[in-house]
Design a protein around this motif. Structure first.
Motif, PDB file in Angstrom:
ATOM      1  N   LYS A  27      22.140 -12.897  36.800  1.00  0.00           N
ATOM      2  CA  LYS A  27      20.674 -12.778  36.756  1.00  0.00           C
ATOM      3  C   LYS A  27      20.032 -13.279  35.455  1.00  0.00           C
ATOM      4  N   GLU A  28      20.662 -14.259  34.846  1.00  0.00           N
ATOM      5  CA  GLU A  28      20.010 -14.952  33.722  1.00  0.00           C
ATOM      6  C   GLU A  28      19.089 -16.011  34.332  1.00  0.00           C
ATOM      7  N   VAL A  29      17.928 -16.212  33.732  1.00  0.00           N
ATOM      8  CA  VAL A  29      16.955 -17.168  34.277  1.00  0.00           C
ATOM      9  C   VAL A  29      17.055 -18.491  33.521  1.00  0.00           C
ATOM     10  N   SER A  30      17.416 -19.549  34.242  1.00  0.00           N
ATOM     11  CA  SER A  30      17.556 -20.871  33.638  1.00  0.00           C
ATOM     12  C   SER A  30      16.195 -21.438  33.263  1.00  0.00           C
ATOM     13  N   MET A  31      16.027 -21.807  31.996  1.00  0.00           N
ATOM     14  CA  MET A  31      14.759 -22.371  31.543  1.00  0.00           C
ATOM     15  C   MET A  31      14.484 -23.721  32.219  1.00  0.00           C
ATOM     16  N   ILE A  81      15.992 -17.785  29.668  1.00  0.00           N
ATOM     17  CA  ILE A  81      14.877 -17.004  29.116  1.00  0.00           C
ATOM     18  C   ILE A  81      15.435 -15.858  28.260  1.00  0.00           C
ATOM     19  N   GLN A  82      16.549 -15.285  28.706  1.00  0.00           N
ATOM     20  CA  GLN A  82      17.168 -14.193  27.951  1.00  0.00           C
ATOM     21  C   GLN A  82      17.618 -14.657  26.563  1.00  0.00           C
ATOM     22  N   SER A  83      18.276 -15.839  26.498  1.00  0.00           N
ATOM     23  CA  SER A  83      18.767 -16.329  25.202  1.00  0.00           C
ATOM     24  C   SER A  83      17.596 -16.704  24.289  1.00  0.00           C
ATOM     25  N   MET A  84      16.494 -17.219  24.878  1.00  0.00           N
ATOM     26  CA  MET A  84      15.303 -17.562  24.097  1.00  0.00           C
ATOM     27  C   MET A  84      14.694 -16.315  23.449  1.00  0.00           C
ATOM     28  N   VAL A  85      14.532 -15.265  24.245  1.00  0.00           N
ATOM     29  CA  VAL A  85      13.932 -14.027  23.726  1.00  0.00           C
ATOM     30  C   VAL A  85      14.771 -13.474  22.573  1.00  0.00           C
ATOM     31  N   LYS A  86      16.083 -13.418  22.777  1.00  0.00           N
ATOM     32  CA  LYS A  86      16.972 -12.881  21.730  1.00  0.00           C
ATOM     33  C   LYS A  86      16.896 -13.740  20.463  1.00  0.00           C
ATOM     34  N   TYR A  87      16.970 -15.053  20.628  1.00  0.00           N
ATOM     35  CA  TYR A  87      16.954 -15.972  19.475  1.00  0.00           C
ATOM     36  C   TYR A  87      15.641 -15.860  18.704  1.00  0.00           C
ATOM     37  N   ARG A 112       2.474 -16.983  29.333  1.00  0.00           N
ATOM     38  CA  ARG A 112       1.283 -17.536  30.012  1.00  0.00           C
ATOM     39  C   ARG A 112       1.657 -18.032  31.413  1.00  0.00           C
ATOM     40  N   LEU A 113       2.805 -18.698  31.528  1.00  0.00           N
ATOM     41  CA  LEU A 113       3.262 -19.166  32.843  1.00  0.00           C
ATOM     42  C   LEU A 113       3.661 -17.972  33.715  1.00  0.00           C
ATOM     43  N   HIS A 114       4.277 -17.005  33.107  1.00  0.00           N
ATOM     44  CA  HIS A 114       4.732 -15.804  33.807  1.00  0.00           C
ATOM     45  C   HIS A 114       3.548 -15.083  34.469  1.00  0.00           C
ATOM     46  N   ARG A 115       2.452 -14.955  33.737  1.00  0.00           N
ATOM     47  CA  ARG A 115       1.262 -14.286  34.293  1.00  0.00           C
ATOM     48  C   ARG A 115       0.680 -15.086  35.461  1.00  0.00           C
ATOM     49  N   ALA A 116       0.647 -16.413  35.305  1.00  0.00           N
ATOM     50  CA  ALA A 116       0.096 -17.262  36.363  1.00  0.00           C
ATOM     51  C   ALA A 116       1.005 -17.244  37.597  1.00  0.00           C
ATOM     52  N   LEU A 117       2.307 -17.080  37.368  1.00  0.00           N
ATOM     53  CA  LEU A 117       3.263 -17.028  38.484  1.00  0.00           C
ATOM     54  C   LEU A 117       2.972 -15.826  39.379  1.00  0.00           C
ATOM     55  N   GLU A 204       9.685 -10.013  33.748  1.00  0.00           N
ATOM     56  CA  GLU A 204       8.783  -8.897  33.427  1.00  0.00           C
ATOM     57  C   GLU A 204       9.552  -7.770  32.726  1.00  0.00           C
ATOM     58  N   GLU A 205      10.709  -7.428  33.275  1.00  0.00           N
ATOM     59  CA  GLU A 205      11.507  -6.337  32.692  1.00  0.00           C
ATOM     60  C   GLU A 205      12.032  -6.709  31.307  1.00  0.00           C
ATOM     61  N   LEU A 206      12.457  -7.956  31.165  1.00  0.00           N
ATOM     62  CA  LEU A 206      12.952  -8.435  29.864  1.00  0.00           C
ATOM     63  C   LEU A 206      11.846  -8.348  28.806  1.00  0.00           C
ATOM     64  N   TYR A 207      10.645  -8.805  29.174  1.00  0.00           N
ATOM     65  CA  TYR A 207       9.516  -8.770  28.238  1.00  0.00           C
ATOM     66  C   TYR A 207       9.096  -7.325  27.931  1.00  0.00           C
ATOM     67  N   ALA A 208       9.127  -6.473  28.952  1.00  0.00           N
ATOM     68  CA  ALA A 208       8.750  -5.064  28.754  1.00  0.00           C
ATOM     69  C   ALA A 208       9.723  -4.377  27.791  1.00  0.00           C
ATOM     70  N   GLN A 209      11.006  -4.626  27.981  1.00  0.00           N
ATOM     71  CA  GLN A 209      12.028  -4.024  27.119  1.00  0.00           C
ATOM     72  C   GLN A 209      11.847  -4.416  25.654  1.00  0.00           C
ATOM     73  N   ASN A 210      11.320  -5.617  25.451  1.00  0.00           N
ATOM     74  CA  ASN A 210      11.169  -6.121  24.075  1.00  0.00           C
ATOM     75  C   ASN A 210       9.724  -6.063  23.577  1.00  0.00           C
ATOM     76  N   ASN A 211       8.880  -5.325  24.307  1.00  0.00           N
ATOM     77  CA  ASN A 211       7.461  -5.168  23.920  1.00  0.00           C
ATOM     78  C   ASN A 211       6.728  -6.489  23.733  1.00  0.00           C
ATOM     79  N   LEU A 212       6.949  -7.400  24.680  1.00  0.00           N
ATOM     80  CA  LEU A 212       6.357  -8.744  24.563  1.00  0.00           C
ATOM     81  C   LEU A 212       5.261  -9.025  25.609  1.00  0.00           C
TER      82      LEU A 212
END
Length: 216
Positions: A27-31, A81-87, A112-117, A204-212
């Motif tokens: 469940k990693e999301v390919s950029m 997306i996971q590796s980007m957030v961590k980096y 911004r893309l995530h919200r539009a999605l 959404e969950e990844l961003y929520a966990q990291n307060n983004l």
């Protein structure tokens, strides 16, 4: 020619295939595939005329920024997306307080893309379950009001409301999908939307966990 009319034509099947490739087994999301999926969605927006220019232009800009990161010297850090957030978080690259000339972070750009999605997912789901004479303008405005609108200033919300009023009818939307009969479109949307929804939910969950989720 690489830029033929066919290349610019939206096809729902391509978007379905791309979002299917988006998620790895764990469940990693390919950029790369996320961006490709968005390129397809931009074609969808553009195929409906200038109504959605205010969103598609912004999406194109965000896609270019993310491709720049993918092709840059830190490209391997942006493979998912996971590796980007961590980096970006580990290296203090996320613009938590928008500062003048501070470059756009990948995290903020993707948000911004995530919200539009979410808006497109809700709208396409309503399109899928609606009757032939349902008003697309109402469906689109409702989807916008429960998703993107809360992130837009009043002037854009006002412009969006006017733009939605001139949307073509449901049969036109079925046609621009380029997959056959309305029944075939509905069936393919039934396949595509759970995939888009899963990619959205994981992000959404990844961003929520990291307060983004509220990046300025």
């Amino acid at each position: 020619m690489a830029n033929s009319a066919d290349d610019q034509k939206f096809c729902l099947r391509e978007v379905l295939d791309t979002f299917r490739l988006c998620l790895s087994e764990d469940k990693e999301v390919s950029m790369e595939h996320y961006v490709a999926g968005w390129r397809g969605l931009v074609k969808f927006l553009n195929s409906l005329g200038s109504v959605f220019t205010f969103i598609s232009k912004d999406a194109v800009n965000k896609i270019q920024i993310l491709v720049g990161f993918l092709n840059g010297e830190s490209g391997p850090r942006y493979v998912t997306i996971q590796s980007m957030v961590k980096y970006e978080l580990d290296n203090g690259l996320v613009d938590l307080n928008k500062r003048g000339s501070h470059p756009e972070s990948g995290c903020r750009t993707l948000l911004r893309l995530h919200r539009a999605l979410k808006w497109l997912e809700i709208f396409l789901e309503r399109l899928r379950t609606s009757s032939e004479d349902s008003k697309t303008s109402v469906m689109c405005a409702d989807a916008y009001n429960v998703s993107l609108a809360q992130h837009h200033p009043w002037v854009i919300r006002k412009a969006a409301g006017v733009a939605f009023c001139v949307l073509p009818g449901r049969p036109t939307f079925m046609e621009v999908m380029n997959v056959g009969t309305p029944a075939q479109v509905v069936a393919m949307l039934g396949e595509a939307l759970p995939l888009i929804s899963e990619v959205y939910q994981i992000t959404e969950e990844l961003y929520a966990q990291n307060n983004l989720l509220d990046l300025p």
